[in-house]
Design a protein around this motif. Structure first.
Motif, PDB file in Angstrom:
ATOM      1  N   ARG A  30     -33.862 -37.595 -44.458  1.00  0.00           N
ATOM      2  CA  ARG A  30     -35.324 -37.551 -44.654  1.00  0.00           C
ATOM      3  C   ARG A  30     -35.776 -38.821 -45.349  1.00  0.00           C
ATOM      4  N   GLY A  31     -36.871 -39.359 -44.849  1.00  0.00           N
ATOM      5  CA  GLY A  31     -37.411 -40.589 -45.423  1.00  0.00           C
ATOM      6  C   GLY A  31     -36.838 -41.854 -44.799  1.00  0.00           C
ATOM      7  N   GLN A  32     -35.819 -41.709 -43.960  1.00  0.00           N
ATOM      8  CA  GLN A  32     -35.250 -42.873 -43.278  1.00  0.00           C
ATOM      9  C   GLN A  32     -36.050 -43.147 -42.001  1.00  0.00           C
ATOM     10  N   VAL A  33     -36.096 -44.402 -41.580  1.00  0.00           N
ATOM     11  CA  VAL A  33     -36.891 -44.766 -40.406  1.00  0.00           C
ATOM     12  C   VAL A  33     -36.382 -44.098 -39.132  1.00  0.00           C
ATOM     13  N   PHE A  34     -35.119 -43.700 -39.105  1.00  0.00           N
ATOM     14  CA  PHE A  34     -34.556 -43.076 -37.911  1.00  0.00           C
ATOM     15  C   PHE A  34     -34.624 -41.551 -37.954  1.00  0.00           C
ATOM     16  N   HIS A  35     -35.160 -40.988 -39.039  1.00  0.00           N
ATOM     17  CA  HIS A  35     -35.294 -39.532 -39.138  1.00  0.00           C
ATOM     18  C   HIS A  35     -36.256 -39.048 -38.047  1.00  0.00           C
ATOM     19  N   GLN A  36     -35.896 -37.985 -37.349  1.00  0.00           N
ATOM     20  CA  GLN A  36     -36.653 -37.406 -36.233  1.00  0.00           C
ATOM     21  C   GLN A  36     -36.613 -38.276 -34.972  1.00  0.00           C
ATOM     22  N   MET A  37     -35.653 -39.195 -34.899  1.00  0.00           N
ATOM     23  CA  MET A  37     -35.508 -40.033 -33.716  1.00  0.00           C
ATOM     24  C   MET A  37     -35.012 -39.188 -32.543  1.00  0.00           C
ATOM     25  N   ASP A  38     -35.499 -39.500 -31.364  1.00  0.00           N
ATOM     26  CA  ASP A  38     -35.044 -38.833 -30.157  1.00  0.00           C
ATOM     27  C   ASP A  38     -33.539 -39.070 -29.992  1.00  0.00           C
ATOM     28  N   SER A  39     -32.827 -38.035 -29.570  1.00  0.00           N
ATOM     29  CA  SER A  39     -31.364 -38.124 -29.481  1.00  0.00           C
ATOM     30  C   SER A  39     -30.900 -39.176 -28.471  1.00  0.00           C
ATOM     31  N   SER A  40     -31.651 -39.401 -27.407  1.00  0.00           N
ATOM     32  CA  SER A  40     -31.254 -40.416 -26.420  1.00  0.00           C
ATOM     33  C   SER A  40     -31.294 -41.815 -27.016  1.00  0.00           C
ATOM     34  N   VAL A  41     -32.314 -42.095 -27.810  1.00  0.00           N
ATOM     35  CA  VAL A  41     -32.423 -43.401 -28.463  1.00  0.00           C
ATOM     36  C   VAL A  41     -31.363 -43.507 -29.557  1.00  0.00           C
ATOM     37  N   LEU A  42     -31.170 -42.419 -30.297  1.00  0.00           N
ATOM     38  CA  LEU A  42     -30.154 -42.402 -31.349  1.00  0.00           C
ATOM     39  C   LEU A  42     -28.765 -42.681 -30.764  1.00  0.00           C
ATOM     40  N   GLU A  43     -28.443 -42.052 -29.644  1.00  0.00           N
ATOM     41  CA  GLU A  43     -27.143 -42.288 -29.002  1.00  0.00           C
ATOM     42  C   GLU A  43     -26.975 -43.753 -28.614  1.00  0.00           C
ATOM     43  N   ARG A  44     -28.038 -44.371 -28.141  1.00  0.00           N
ATOM     44  CA  ARG A  44     -27.946 -45.790 -27.765  1.00  0.00           C
ATOM     45  C   ARG A  44     -27.781 -46.687 -28.993  1.00  0.00           C
ATOM     46  N   ALA A  45     -28.457 -46.353 -30.079  1.00  0.00           N
ATOM     47  CA  ALA A  45     -28.292 -47.128 -31.318  1.00  0.00           C
ATOM     48  C   ALA A  45     -26.869 -46.974 -31.856  1.00  0.00           C
TER      49      ALA A  45
END
Length: 190
Positions: free
Chosen positions: A153-168
């Protein structure tokens, strides 16, 4: 005292000011910008303006995926001037964005575009920095824990879509910073 901006200051796009809504650029109310222009130079400038608009909008609303076949993405239709982008225009826009690293396709159907309003390298850096600072760089975590966990919580990637997260995370894996473990996803079917 609230400042409304300085007169004479030039911006790449002139933005219409509304206090509670996303600020749309002036070109958004110009009908020709909703039709893919035949002149190559004009078309490239048009797509660049649309790219900037899509990225700013998606960042402001934290949108990571855009379904090109849905009417749910509000930028693609302007009721004030009764214009909408057609599918050819949307594909040209997101193909161009993808070729410059601002988007990717969720799959080969090109129905859903992933929007990278930060580069995948930036997302990867943010995740890795958080992991190092929180002493989680040796921990095993699920995608859900990274995207929605209390720790993020509070991080810029919090609530990121899982597809984008997987690519990151793929970027981090290529750098040798993480190791991905795959497992079958469960589905809750009644």
């Amino acid at each position: 005292m609230h400042s409304k901006g300085k007169p004479g200051r030039s911006l790449p796009l002139r933005w219409q000011r509304r206090e509670t809504e996303f600020q749309l650029p002036t070109f958004y109310n110009f009908p020709p910008y909703f039709t893919l222009q035949p002149n190559e130079e004009t078309q490239q400038r048009q797509l660049e303006l649309w790219r900037e608009l899509v990225l700013r909008y998606c960042q402001s609303k934290r949108i990571f995926c855009v379904d090109l076949q849905s009417d749910a993405f509000p930028l693609f239709s302007n009721t004030k001037i009764q214009r909408s982008l057609n599918m050819k225009f949307k594909l040209a826009l997101f193909d161009r964005m993808a070729s410059h690293g601002y988007a990717g396709w969720q799959d080969s159907s090109k129905r859903t575009a992933l929007v990278f309003w930060r580069s995948l390298d930036d997302w990867a850096d943010a995740i890795y920095t958080w992991a190092k600072q929180s002493a989680r760089d040796d921990a095993v975590m699920t995608l859900d824990e990274l995207a929605t966990g209390v720790e993020t919580r509070g991080q810029v990637f919090h609530q990121m879509d899982s597809s984008v997260l997987e690519r990151a995370l793929g970027v981090l894996e290529q750098r040798g910073k993480v190791r991905g473990l795959s497992c079958a996803r469960s589905s809750n079917r009644a």
